[in-house]
Design a protein around this motif. Structure first.
Motif, PDB file in Angstrom:
ATOM      1  N   LEU A  95       2.504  -3.438  -3.957  1.00 37.41           N
ATOM      2  CA  LEU A  95       3.497  -2.170  -4.130  1.00 37.41           C
ATOM      3  C   LEU A  95       3.817  -2.413  -5.421  1.00 37.41           C
ATOM      4  O   LEU A  95       4.733  -1.840  -5.895  1.00 37.41           O
ATOM      5  N   ARG A  96       3.088  -2.720  -6.179  1.00 33.55           N
ATOM      6  CA  ARG A  96       3.247  -2.640  -7.813  1.00 33.55           C
ATOM      7  C   ARG A  96       3.285  -1.013  -8.091  1.00 33.55           C
ATOM      8  O   ARG A  96       1.980  -0.638  -7.907  1.00 33.55           O
ATOM      9  N   PRO A  97       4.222  -0.482  -8.864  1.00 36.72           N
ATOM     10  CA  PRO A  97       4.402   1.026  -8.917  1.00 36.72           C
ATOM     11  C   PRO A  97       3.097   1.687  -9.617  1.00 36.72           C
ATOM     12  O   PRO A  97       2.514   2.509  -9.124  1.00 36.72           O
ATOM     13  N   GLY A  98       2.881   1.121 -10.743  1.00 33.33           N
ATOM     14  CA  GLY A  98       1.741   1.549 -11.566  1.00 33.33           C
ATOM     15  C   GLY A  98       0.467   1.900 -11.234  1.00 33.33           C
ATOM     16  O   GLY A  98       0.216   3.169 -10.519  1.00 33.33           O
ATOM     17  N   ALA A  99      -0.131   0.797 -10.491  1.00 32.48           N
ATOM     18  CA  ALA A  99      -1.392   0.942  -9.911  1.00 32.48           C
ATOM     19  C   ALA A  99      -1.393   1.794  -8.418  1.00 32.48           C
ATOM     20  O   ALA A  99      -2.290   2.559  -8.408  1.00 32.48           O
ATOM     21  N   LEU A 100      -0.323   1.321  -7.770  1.00 30.05           N
ATOM     22  CA  LEU A 100      -0.186   2.249  -6.652  1.00 30.05           C
ATOM     23  C   LEU A 100      -0.137   3.278  -6.545  1.00 30.05           C
ATOM     24  O   LEU A 100      -0.898   4.208  -5.940  1.00 30.05           O
ATOM     25  N   ALA A 101       0.740   4.054  -7.566  1.00 33.59           N
ATOM     26  CA  ALA A 101       0.857   5.438  -7.852  1.00 33.59           C
ATOM     27  C   ALA A 101      -0.491   6.112  -8.244  1.00 33.59           C
ATOM     28  O   ALA A 101      -0.913   7.271  -8.035  1.00 33.59           O
TER      29      ALA A 101
END
Length: 231
Positions: A95-101
């Motif tokens: 759930l690391r924001p950057g890659a997830l988004a």
């Protein structure tokens, strides 16, 4: 308000369910919140859905409204809640924001673009929407076939919850049923509920669950880990 803007009122009811889903999500609370946030932009495709299957007046009279953002945001939360409900102890997510988004928004953009292509070609918007959902499901499963339990759980549990909710709402609020056109094949009633809504309530959450599973690099362990025996 109820008679003039039934879609807005229904959206407010859906908005009220989000804290309930998040409170009950347990270990998947953060993931469910991310799913709602990242798939709310699917609302940008709402103006493409036309009026042949259903038509609702939005606040401000615009083709895109706050109602659409609430609806798709709630759908994102609910889809992951039901997908993960029987599997939460087997799930491992990134759930690391950057890659997830980035991964999620690429899929969102592909869905909207795919819908736009079909609408431009003159295909019924709601029917083509199911084609795009189906293509997403097939594509993700071809890449990550081990994620199929997420799709099955989301389809069955969300579909059952939607059917029960729709039956209650339509019984208590007959005006809501006027939003769907019975002249459209998918507008025909099954147990009083538009068939398109039953289909949407199973296919769309399955697709979103797989999309979020793909975006979060979900891994399913083979079994729930056993608790250590107390000494």
């Amino acid at each position: 308000m109820i008679e003039r803007y039934p879609y807005f009122v229904a959206a407010l009811l859906l908005l009220a369910t989000i804290p309930v889903y998040l409170a009950a999500a347990g270990t998947q609370r953060r993931a469910a919140a991310w799913s709602g946030l990242l798939f709310a932009p699917l609302a940008l495709g709402a103006p493409l859905l036309g009026t042949d299957y259903w038509a609702a007046r939005r606040l401000g009279g615009m083709p895109l409204g706050l109602e659409d953002a609430i609806y798709f945001g709630q759908l994102g939360v609910a889809s992951w809640f039901f997908a993960s409900l029987p599997l939460r102890h087997r799930l491992h997510l990134d759930l690391r924001p950057g890659a997830l988004a980035v991964r999620a928004l690429v899929l969102v953009s592909a869905l909207i673009a795919g819908l736009a292509v079909g609408v431009a070609a003159g295909v019924s918007a709601i029917e083509w929407a199911f084609v795009t959902w189906g293509a997403l499901i097939a594509g993700v499963l071809a890449w990550r076939s081990a994620l199929w339990p997420l799709a099955l759980s989301a389809a069955l549990l969300h579909g059952a919850a939607l059917a029960i909710t729709m039956a209650i709402l339509l019984a208590m609020w007959p005006e809501l049923g006027r939003l769907w056109s019975q002249s459209h094949p998918l507008g025909r009633r099954v147990l009083g509920i538009p068939f398109g809504e039953i289909l949407w309530g199973t296919v769309a959450p399955a697709a979103i669950a797989l999309a979020f599973g793909f975006a979060s690099r979900a891994q399913l362990s083979s079994a729930r880990p056993r608790r250590r025996a107390r000494r």
